[in-house]
Design a protein around this motif. Structure first.
Motif, PDB file in Angstrom:
ATOM      1  N   ASN A 119       0.825  -1.212   0.000  1.00 57.75           N
ATOM      2  CA  ASN A 119       0.000   0.000   0.000  1.00 57.75           C
ATOM      3  C   ASN A 119       0.860   1.264   0.000  1.00 57.75           C
ATOM      4  OD1 ASN A 119      -2.682   1.027  -0.070  1.00 57.75           O
ATOM      5  ND2 ASN A 119      -2.520   1.613   2.095  1.00 57.75           N
ATOM      6  N   GLY A 120       2.109   1.111  -0.424  1.00 60.95           N
ATOM      7  CA  GLY A 120       3.001   2.263  -0.468  1.00 60.95           C
ATOM      8  C   GLY A 120       3.827   2.410   0.791  1.00 60.95           C
ATOM      9  N   THR A 121       4.393   3.595   0.973  1.00 60.22           N
ATOM     10  CA  THR A 121       5.242   3.837   2.133  1.00 60.22           C
ATOM     11  C   THR A 121       4.448   3.713   3.427  1.00 60.22           C
ATOM     12  OG1 THR A 121       6.825   5.401   3.089  1.00 60.22           O
ATOM     13  CG2 THR A 121       4.844   6.328   2.123  1.00 60.22           C
ATOM     14  N   PHE A 122       5.120   3.264   4.500  1.00 59.33           N
ATOM     15  CA  PHE A 122       4.414   3.069   5.769  1.00 59.33           C
ATOM     16  C   PHE A 122       5.380   3.228   6.932  1.00 59.33           C
ATOM     17  CE2 PHE A 122       6.084  -1.089   4.629  1.00 59.33           C
ATOM     18  CZ  PHE A 122       6.488  -1.659   5.839  1.00 59.33           C
ATOM     19  N   ARG A 123       4.801   3.418   8.123  1.00 60.15           N
ATOM     20  CA  ARG A 123       5.577   3.433   9.356  1.00 60.15           C
ATOM     21  C   ARG A 123       5.548   2.036   9.968  1.00 60.15           C
ATOM     22  NH1 ARG A 123       3.995   8.095  12.301  1.00 60.15           N
ATOM     23  NH2 ARG A 123       4.679   6.957  14.153  1.00 60.15           N
ATOM     24  N   TRP A 124       6.731   1.527  10.348  1.00 60.20           N
ATOM     25  CA  TRP A 124       6.809   0.209  10.992  1.00 60.20           C
ATOM     26  C   TRP A 124       6.744   0.432  12.497  1.00 60.20           C
ATOM     27  CZ3 TRP A 124      11.550  -3.600  11.071  1.00 60.20           C
ATOM     28  CH2 TRP A 124      11.115  -4.848  11.565  1.00 60.20           C
ATOM     29  N   GLU A 125       5.528   0.410  13.035  1.00 62.31           N
ATOM     30  CA  GLU A 125       5.306   0.805  14.425  1.00 62.31           C
ATOM     31  C   GLU A 125       5.899  -0.162  15.452  1.00 62.31           C
ATOM     32  OE1 GLU A 125       1.177   1.704  14.842  1.00 62.31           O
ATOM     33  OE2 GLU A 125       1.290   3.455  13.514  1.00 62.31           O
ATOM     34  N   PRO A 126       5.839  -1.494  15.269  1.00 53.77           N
ATOM     35  CA  PRO A 126       6.500  -2.372  16.244  1.00 53.77           C
ATOM     36  C   PRO A 126       7.997  -2.081  16.381  1.00 53.77           C
ATOM     37  CG  PRO A 126       4.980  -3.629  14.909  1.00 53.77           C
ATOM     38  CD  PRO A 126       5.066  -2.271  14.278  1.00 53.77           C
TER      39      PRO A 126
END
Length: 268
Positions: free
Chosen positions: A208-215
């Protein structure tokens, strides 16, 4: 063959008017690293091209302490070579220096890259991790809200990215695993640390494109060391899969490249 009318405005207002007068068939041109090849392949045929490269108010870099503002018409090469950015936010300057080749860095602009939001582009991951603000000809918004999905942003058709701004973090680093032909990121990760908080932006890998890897952000906020994410994994179902790499391969890359980005941040 198809006919295209070329315009070279000198102000933002003039550029917006020209696209508005095109009846919905006009496109802004800001460097042309994506649009021109797309037109050559007959995948796009705008009736009007409005070239933003000569709009002075879109250019320039301002560094005031740790506060950085970069005009949308600023090239990758100008960002990579700017002493103020290299001093205040070396990870961001290094990112700009990894984009494409010398010709691309000479012509391509941050505003064009941000507006196009290619799923393998470098800036979106950095701007998310930096908590940047995207400034447009109408408004301003957080990067997390601006980048929507693959090649999709919150921009309207006649809206221009005029600048991006952010506060430089205490430490940051960018690493990407490059496609050897295009030099686009099969996976790129930007890590930014402020106090006890860490943000991790990922590009090139997500479906879905760029994202934040929260874990990873949570783990690195407790211990800013690559070993902190040893027990984490990325869900392959959320990853892209194509001829360059499977979703499982990219899921593993996210973890590997994040560790490398943390190491680069620690070295600055």
């Amino acid at each position: 063959m198809y006919e295209t009318t070329y315009h070279r405005p000198t102000t933002i207002d003039e550029a917006i008017r020209l696209v508005g007068d095109s009846g919905g068939e006009g496109k802004f041109l800001s460097g042309g690293m994506t649009l021109i090849p797309t037109m050559k392949q007959r995948l796009a045929a705008p009736s009007t091209l409005v070239d933003l490269r000569h709009v002075a108010e879109l250019k320039g870099i301002t560094v005031n302490g740790r506060d950085i503002r970069i005009g949308g018409g600023t090239t990758h090469g100008e960002i990579a070579g700017h002493d103020g950015i290299r001093s205040a936010c070396p990870g961001f300057a290094a990112l700009a220096g990894l984009i494409g080749d010398v010709a691309v860095r000479h012509m391509g602009t941050i505003g064009g890259s941000v507006a196009n939001n290619d799923p393998a582009a470098d800036y979106p991951a950095a701007l998310k991790a930096l908590g940047a603000t995207i400034h447009t000809s109408r408004r301003e918004m957080p990067a997390d809200e601006f980048f929507v999905s693959l090649f999709e942003t919150a921009l309207e058709e006649d809206e221009i990215v005029t600048a991006v701004s952010f506060e430089a973090p205490e430490q940051c680093g960018y690493e990407k695993f490059r496609n050897p032909a295009s030099r686009y990121a099969m996976c790129g990760v930007f890590v930014a640390k402020r106090g006890n908080g860490v943000k991790v932006g990922v590009t090139g890998a997500g479906s879905n494109g760029t994202f934040r890897w929260e874990p990873a952000e949570q783990a690195l906020s407790l211990n800013f060391d690559g070993a902190a994410i040893d027990d984490l994994s990325v869900d392959p179902s959320d990853m892209l899969s194509d001829l360059h790499g499977s979703s499982d391969y990219r899921a593993n890359l996210v973890k590997v490249v994040t560790k490398r980005a943390v190491a680069k941040a620690q070295s600055h």
